[in-house]
Design a protein around this motif. Structure first.
Motif, PDB file in Angstrom:
ATOM      1  N   THR A  65      -0.889  46.183  55.344  1.00  0.00           N
ATOM      2  CA  THR A  65      -0.881  47.015  56.554  1.00  0.00           C
ATOM      3  C   THR A  65      -2.326  47.196  57.024  1.00  0.00           C
ATOM      4  O   THR A  65      -3.272  46.980  56.259  1.00  0.00           O
ATOM      5  CB  THR A  65      -0.313  48.419  56.271  1.00  0.00           C
ATOM      6  OG1 THR A  65      -1.168  49.037  55.288  1.00  0.00           O
ATOM      7  CG2 THR A  65       1.107  48.377  55.750  1.00  0.00           C
ATOM      8  N   ALA A  66      -2.455  47.646  58.266  1.00  0.00           N
ATOM      9  CA  ALA A  66      -3.796  47.886  58.811  1.00  0.00           C
ATOM     10  C   ALA A  66      -4.494  48.969  57.988  1.00  0.00           C
ATOM     11  O   ALA A  66      -5.686  48.876  57.681  1.00  0.00           O
ATOM     12  CB  ALA A  66      -3.672  48.318  60.262  1.00  0.00           C
ATOM     13  N   ARG A 373     -16.483  42.342  64.247  1.00  0.00           N
ATOM     14  CA  ARG A 373     -15.369  42.672  65.141  1.00  0.00           C
ATOM     15  C   ARG A 373     -14.011  42.478  64.476  1.00  0.00           C
ATOM     16  O   ARG A 373     -13.047  43.195  64.757  1.00  0.00           O
ATOM     17  CB  ARG A 373     -15.487  41.778  66.403  1.00  0.00           C
ATOM     18  CG  ARG A 373     -14.249  41.653  67.261  1.00  0.00           C
ATOM     19  CD  ARG A 373     -13.949  42.944  67.992  1.00  0.00           C
ATOM     20  NE  ARG A 373     -12.718  42.876  68.736  1.00  0.00           N
ATOM     21  CZ  ARG A 373     -11.554  43.351  68.300  1.00  0.00           C
ATOM     22  NH1 ARG A 373     -11.439  43.924  67.119  1.00  0.00           N
ATOM     23  NH2 ARG A 373     -10.471  43.274  69.068  1.00  0.00           N
ATOM     24  N   ASP A 374     -13.915  41.487  63.560  1.00  0.00           N
ATOM     25  CA  ASP A 374     -12.598  41.203  62.984  1.00  0.00           C
ATOM     26  C   ASP A 374     -12.297  42.012  61.726  1.00  0.00           C
ATOM     27  O   ASP A 374     -11.270  41.833  61.091  1.00  0.00           O
ATOM     28  CB  ASP A 374     -12.417  39.694  62.712  1.00  0.00           C
ATOM     29  CG  ASP A 374     -13.660  39.051  62.135  1.00  0.00           C
ATOM     30  OD1 ASP A 374     -14.521  39.798  61.629  1.00  0.00           O
ATOM     31  OD2 ASP A 374     -13.771  37.806  62.184  1.00  0.00           O
ATOM     32  N   SER A 375     -13.192  42.941  61.374  1.00  0.00           N
ATOM     33  CA  SER A 375     -12.878  43.851  60.263  1.00  0.00           C
ATOM     34  C   SER A 375     -12.130  45.056  60.827  1.00  0.00           C
ATOM     35  O   SER A 375     -12.109  45.275  62.048  1.00  0.00           O
ATOM     36  CB  SER A 375     -14.172  44.323  59.595  1.00  0.00           C
ATOM     37  OG  SER A 375     -14.945  45.090  60.507  1.00  0.00           O
ATOM     38  N   ALA A 376     -11.534  45.851  59.927  1.00  0.00           N
ATOM     39  CA  ALA A 376     -10.821  47.048  60.389  1.00  0.00           C
ATOM     40  C   ALA A 376     -11.804  48.078  60.949  1.00  0.00           C
ATOM     41  O   ALA A 376     -11.572  48.669  62.009  1.00  0.00           O
ATOM     42  CB  ALA A 376     -10.027  47.651  59.229  1.00  0.00           C
ATOM     43  N   PHE A 402      -6.942  44.713  66.008  1.00  0.00           N
ATOM     44  CA  PHE A 402      -7.664  43.533  65.503  1.00  0.00           C
ATOM     45  C   PHE A 402      -7.674  42.458  66.595  1.00  0.00           C
ATOM     46  O   PHE A 402      -6.838  42.483  67.502  1.00  0.00           O
ATOM     47  CB  PHE A 402      -6.957  42.990  64.249  1.00  0.00           C
ATOM     48  CG  PHE A 402      -7.167  43.840  63.023  1.00  0.00           C
ATOM     49  CD1 PHE A 402      -8.067  43.457  62.044  1.00  0.00           C
ATOM     50  CD2 PHE A 402      -6.475  45.032  62.851  1.00  0.00           C
ATOM     51  CE1 PHE A 402      -8.266  44.244  60.907  1.00  0.00           C
ATOM     52  CE2 PHE A 402      -6.664  45.823  61.723  1.00  0.00           C
ATOM     53  CZ  PHE A 402      -7.560  45.418  60.751  1.00  0.00           C
ATOM     54  N   PRO A 403      -8.608  41.475  66.512  1.00  0.00           N
ATOM     55  CA  PRO A 403      -8.633  40.430  67.538  1.00  0.00           C
ATOM     56  C   PRO A 403      -7.300  39.672  67.546  1.00  0.00           C
ATOM     57  O   PRO A 403      -6.680  39.494  66.497  1.00  0.00           O
ATOM     58  CB  PRO A 403      -9.761  39.497  67.075  1.00  0.00           C
ATOM     59  CG  PRO A 403     -10.561  40.277  66.103  1.00  0.00           C
ATOM     60  CD  PRO A 403      -9.665  41.295  65.495  1.00  0.00           C
ATOM     61  N   GLU A 404      -6.913  39.239  68.730  1.00  0.00           N
ATOM     62  CA  GLU A 404      -5.611  38.570  68.867  1.00  0.00           C
ATOM     63  C   GLU A 404      -5.583  37.269  68.069  1.00  0.00           C
ATOM     64  O   GLU A 404      -6.578  36.543  68.019  1.00  0.00           O
ATOM     65  CB  GLU A 404      -5.369  38.268  70.341  1.00  0.00           C
ATOM     66  CG  GLU A 404      -3.918  38.083  70.652  1.00  0.00           C
ATOM     67  CD  GLU A 404      -3.716  37.792  72.132  1.00  0.00           C
ATOM     68  OE1 GLU A 404      -2.645  37.301  72.471  1.00  0.00           O
ATOM     69  OE2 GLU A 404      -4.653  38.043  72.918  1.00  0.00           O
TER      70      GLU A 404
END
Ligand SMILES: Cc1cc2nc3c(=O)[nH]c(=O)nc-3n(C[C@H](O)[C@H](O)[C@H](O)COP(=O)(O)OP(=O)(O)OC[C@H]3O[C@@H](n4cnc5c(N)ncnc54)[C@H](O)[C@@H]3O)c2cc1C
Length: 433
Positions: A65-66, A373-376, A402-404
């Motif tokens: 999960t996030a 950017r792609d970390s939580a 998160f990035p698409e």
């Protein structure tokens, strides 16, 4: 500059102080409690948690999960708050829940043992001129909130509500059953209701007396922490799709799912007190006792804490913060924690971590750093920076931030890919640090 002021010894303030301390910086940590309490805090302990004792889900095997990704990142970053949470955990299925006293006790002890953190038990009432982190939380004292108006411009007010906690020994165990959803573990006590009981309960809840009028700033409740009576008011069945969802709960007496169920979750290490999951409320105190005692098994429940409504203060982040969480108009001031516009214990901690590390960069004369950017953690900051200010709403971590990912189907698969990318990115970032 050689030292820094931190205002607020909550989750974010303690995390920031610890990160600065371990990098050799001198910290003056202002905490107004116990001299001045907020409407929700009850003690003088640092990092007191005031509502649910759950810090959200953890990644276990394939269940990603996030919230779990954020915890993995905090662990990799040597988060004080996460390590104290793990040391004080109580059983809660796939979630990380803590014994709140043990948890705050540990944080207090660790912060007090850092020789370069000086704890000052005073309210800080003005805008700091020195290098500072404001982490005074959703219940920032009135004088500081007033001072912040000058630079933070439009502040967002909305309302959260706290769930009641009861003594386990006062539950009538002959009317309830112990089980996790879909038979996963046995961490919850479930109070089943038949249709008639449910309708009677729903009616009582909707008509119970509240501390605030029914239509009071209705649109300012944060959806994730909406009072149970406000959910009930939206329709007869809304509770059965929300906190009273019976899905996956098989009552051993009938071998069937009940019509509705209230879940109780352990609230302290010893398992002596339990909270009503999702039952945050702003009902008048005697009304809470009257209405919640209608729940099967809770007829004689002893309430050790009743629910309360509280104001939540946070800034309009995209309008007032830069990408390092500093006020655009006062670059000597970082914000951290819930006041930045994130919502939740771990999210607030993450903003303490980010602000603490960047403030240490200033003290060491280094360039500020941006989280991947792609970390939580990076995704939360990205949300704060890029949302259209007129639509800005406080936010929990979720996969949507998160990035698409292109050409990836299925939530499970997406979660796993996000996790792998985030962890790899964060490791590279921490190595570079
Ligand atoms: C009633 C309530 C219920 C909540 N329920 C949940 C929940 O169930 N789950 C969840 O994830 N999140 C919940 N939250 C949000 C939760 O508070 C935050 O997620 C988290 O505690 C915020 O961390 P923080 O460090 O930003 O603020 P806090 O942990 O609140 O810490 C701020 C600290 O600053 C101090 N302070 C304030 N003003 C001053 C001043 N002028 N000078 C000196 N010290 C000052 C306060 O005493 C406090 O210790 C709830 C919040 C409230 C208020």
């Amino acid at each position: 500059m050689s030292s820094i002021t931190i205002i607020g010894g909550g989750l974010a303030g303690c995390e920031a102080a610890y990160q600065l301390s371990k990098r050799g910086c001198e910290v003056s940590l202002y905490e107004m409690r116990p001299n001045l309490l907020t409407p929700a805090h009850k003690t003088g302990m640092l990092a007191e948690i005031v509502c649910s004792n759950s810090l959200g889900s953890e990644n276990i095997n394939e269940r990603i999960t996030a919230s779990g990704i954020l915890k993995e990142e905090l662990e990799l970053s040597d988060s004080l708050i996460l390590s104290c949470a793990k040391e004080s955990r109580v059983p809660a299925g796939g979630a990380l829940a803590v014994d709140r006293e043990k948890f705050s006790g540990l944080v207090t002890q660790r912060i007090e043992s850092c020789a370069n953190i000086h704890i000052i038990r005073e309210e800080y009432t003005h805008l700091p001129e020195e290098l500072a982190i404001i982490s005074s939380g959703p219940l920032t004292s009135d004088s500081l909130a007033e001072a912040m108006k000058e630079i933070a411009g439009e502040r967002i007010y909305f309302y959260d509500a706290v769930a009641p906690v009861i003594m386990r020994e006062s539950i009538d165990m002959s009317k309830v059953f112990v089980s996790g959803r879909y038979g996963r573990g046995d961490d919850y006590i479930n109070c089943p209701m038949n249709k008639e009981e449910y309708l009677r309960f729903h009616d009582a809840l909707v008509h119970a007396e509240r501390n605030l009028p029914h239509d009071f700033e209705r649109d300012k409740y944060f959806e994730g922490c909406m009072p149970v009576e406000a959910i009930a008011e939206r329709g007869t069945n809304t509770l059965r799709f929300g906190p009273m969802k019976p899905r996956g709960l098989i009552d051993p007496k009938t071998n069937r799912e009940p019509y509705a169920a209230v879940q109780l979750r352990q609230d302290n290490f010893y398992g002596t007190i339990y909270n009503l999951v999702g039952f945050q409320t702003g009902l008048k105190l005697p009304e809470q006792k009257r209405v919640f005692s209608m729940i099967p098994g809770l007829e004689n429940a002893e309430f050790v804490r009743l629910g309360v409504m509280h104001r939540n203060t946070s800034v309009n982040a995209p309008a007032v913060l830069d990408e390092w969480l500093r006020l655009k108009e006062r670059k000597n001031i970082f914000l951290a924690g819930q006041i930045t516009g994130v919502e939740g214990y771990m999210e607030s901690t993450a903003m303490g971590l980010a602000a603490g590390i960047n403030a240490s960069m200033i003290l060491e004369g280094k360039d500020l750093i941006s989280w991947p950017r792609d970390s939580a953690v990076g995704s939360l900051i990205h949300y704060l920076m890029t949302t259209e200010p007129s639509h800005f709403q406080p936010m929990n971590i979720n996969l949507g931030l998160f990035p698409e990912l292109v050409n990836v189907r299925g939530k499970k698969e997406r979660a796993k890919i996000h996790r792998d990318i985030a962890i790899e990115s964060l490791k590279a970032f921490l190595n570079a640090l």
